[in-house]
Write a protein that holds these residues in place. Structure first.
Motif, short mmCIF file in Angstrom:
data_model
loop_
_atom_site.label_atom_id
_atom_site.label_comp_id
_atom_site.label_asym_id
_atom_site.label_seq_id
_atom_site.Cartn_x
_atom_site.Cartn_y
_atom_site.Cartn_z
N ARG A 81 -3.14 4.44 10.97
CA ARG A 81 -3.44 3.75 10.10
C ARG A 81 -4.04 4.88 8.83
O ARG A 81 -5.04 6.16 9.75
N LEU A 111 -5.71 5.58 5.20
CA LEU A 111 -6.73 4.80 3.99
C LEU A 111 -6.69 5.90 3.37
O LEU A 111 -7.42 7.13 3.71
N GLN A 158 6.57 6.04 5.49
CA GLN A 158 7.28 4.59 5.35
C GLN A 158 8.43 4.52 5.89
O GLN A 158 8.34 3.75 6.58
N GLU A 211 1.29 2.51 7.91
CA GLU A 211 0.04 2.37 7.00
C GLU A 211 -0.22 3.07 6.59
O GLU A 211 -0.88 3.20 7.17
N ARG A 225 -2.81 2.91 3.34
CA ARG A 225 -2.90 1.95 2.30
C ARG A 225 -3.70 2.56 0.30
O ARG A 225 -4.86 3.63 1.64
N TYR A 226 -3.20 2.62 0.02
CA TYR A 226 -4.06 3.15 -1.05
C TYR A 226 -5.33 2.59 -1.86
O TYR A 226 -4.96 1.25 -1.83
N CYS A 282 -8.00 1.88 -1.14
CA CYS A 282 -9.32 1.35 -0.35
C CYS A 282 -9.61 2.45 0.60
O CYS A 282 -9.63 3.84 0.95
N LEU A 308 -13.08 -3.28 5.99
CA LEU A 308 -13.44 -2.62 4.42
C LEU A 308 -12.95 -3.67 2.89
O LEU A 308 -13.97 -4.36 3.94
#
Length: 396
Positions: free
Chosen positions: A31, A33, A118, A123, A125-126, A128, A144
């Protein structure tokens, strides 16, 4: 609710996304972030990077090289001191290579890597960032705003001002270069002819890097902070005139095409790259002077080396979260960063006011220009053709 990953990478820049893609291709659950909102990451950023052949090979290995928009190969390089006669010139023809490297927009590389991630279902995540980090039985727990993630390894690819690096109290070696980098895009009267140019001024180096338009260049001008502020205060025509004069009119008169951006320059190197279950890569681990354009190449080789270390784990086995296997790789990357930092400092001091006597410096440049063997050796190192490289960055 807690979600389990193998690796959590904080920072969705070039190095963080390249590392994520490589680890994902090995079957790890990754993941990413990023504290910046996706819309904000796509705002105009005029910074470019000079990717060498090793970085190109790595990105080809990851399957994203052809996704990078508007790459500009540079086939020649010229280095000189303002108002001096001696000039160093390098050509890809001397090494029978199509190019010395490519100038690419940082954002174009990020977008290509993001597109590949993608497609893989990884994943990203923008908007955060970690609010709290705790050790847990599974490894590390990252809280988070709306949920909690767990992973065996937490990676900081946040850049020079890494919050994770501060949170884990990584000991640092750092010093201020006393310079600010000015970055902008200019239009030039004469075509750049796929040549990267760098002129050393008493105040600091000015680089003119070729862009896909034959009359467009990205400039990176390293200056003392007060001089940088004075140049930022000039209107566009006055600033363009200063760039034209500073570059010895090598490309004729120029015009400013974009807003100017500025960045303070500071050298940093983490004494450790791994503390607990937190790993530093790229600019979070080391930042160097931009005068040779090697910072991003160093960071991408960090990512390639870590991917390679994971790839050497026994085939078919499930990674149990143990991290000792990374230590040889991290010692290697730390040595590479130290050598690059020392090399950049040496070049900076060589051309600094009050450094080597100018006539001696000019004699040295002239001697190097007359030594094809030494020039080829320097070019091979800069291009990533020589030295110890991760497998995915090698030819063949």
């Amino acid at each position: 609710m807690s979600k389990q990953s193998d690796v959590i990478i904080v920072g969705a820049g070039m190095v963080g996304l390249a590392l994520a893609l490589g680890l994902q291709r090995l079957g790890l659950k990754v993941r990413v972030l990023e504290k910046t909102l996706l819309a904000d990451t796509q705002h105009a950023d005029h910074r470019v990077s000079a990717l060498n052949l090793a970085s190109e090979r790595m990105l080809r290995h990851l399957g994203v090289w052809d996704l990078i928009a508007a790459r500009q190969p540079y086939r020649q390089m010229q280095v000189w001191e303002q108002d001096a006669h001696s000039r160093l010139s390098f050509s890809a023809d001397e090494l029978l290579q199509p190019a010395l490297g490519h100038i690419v927009a940082n954002q174009a590389v990020v977008e290509a890597l993001f597109q590949a991630l993608q497609s893989s279902g990884t994943e990203v995540r923008y908007g955060c960032e970690p609010l709290q980090i705790e050790a847990s039985a599974e490894g590390v727990s990252v809280r988070l705003e709306h949920d909690t993630l767990q992973a065996a390894l937490l990676v900081s690819a946040e850049g020079a001002h890494s919050r994770l690096r501060a949170h884990y109290h990584f000991p640092m070696l750092e010093w201020d270069y006393g310079h600010t980098a000015l970055v902008a895009t200019i239009a030039t009267a004469l075509p750049h002819e796929a040549c990267a140019r760098q002129v050393f001024l008493p105040s600091g180096p000015l680089a003119l890097l070729p862009l896909p338009d034959a009359h467009h260049c990205s400039i990176v001008w390293s200056l003392p902070p007060q001089e940088a502020q004075a140049l930022l205060a000039l209107d566009a025509p006055a600033f363009a005139h200063r760039v034209s004069v500073a570059s010895d009119m090598v490309l004729g008169m120029c015009q400013l095409l974009t807003p100017r951006q500025s960045f303070p320059l500071r050298a940093r190197m983490a004494r450790d790259l791994l503390r607990g279950r937190c790993l530093l890569v790229g600019d979070a681990a080391h930042t160097i002077h931009p005068l040779a354009g090697q910072g991003v190449n160093l960071g991408l080789m960090d990512a390639a080396a870590i991917i390679e270390a994971f790839a050497r784990l026994p085939s078919g086995s499930q990674w149990d979260g143990e991290l000792a296997f990374l230590q040889p790789t991290l010692r290697w990357r730390k040595t590479e960063a130290a050598q690059m930092l020392a090399g950049m400092e040496g070049i900076k001091q060589l051309f600094a006011t009050g450094g080597v006597v100018p006539p001696l410096r000019q004699l040295g440049m002239a001697a190097l220009q007359r030594s094809p063997a030494l020039k080829r050796r320097l070019m091979r190192i800069a291009m990533g053709l020589d030295g110890e490289l991760p497998l995915m960055a090698r030819g063949g």
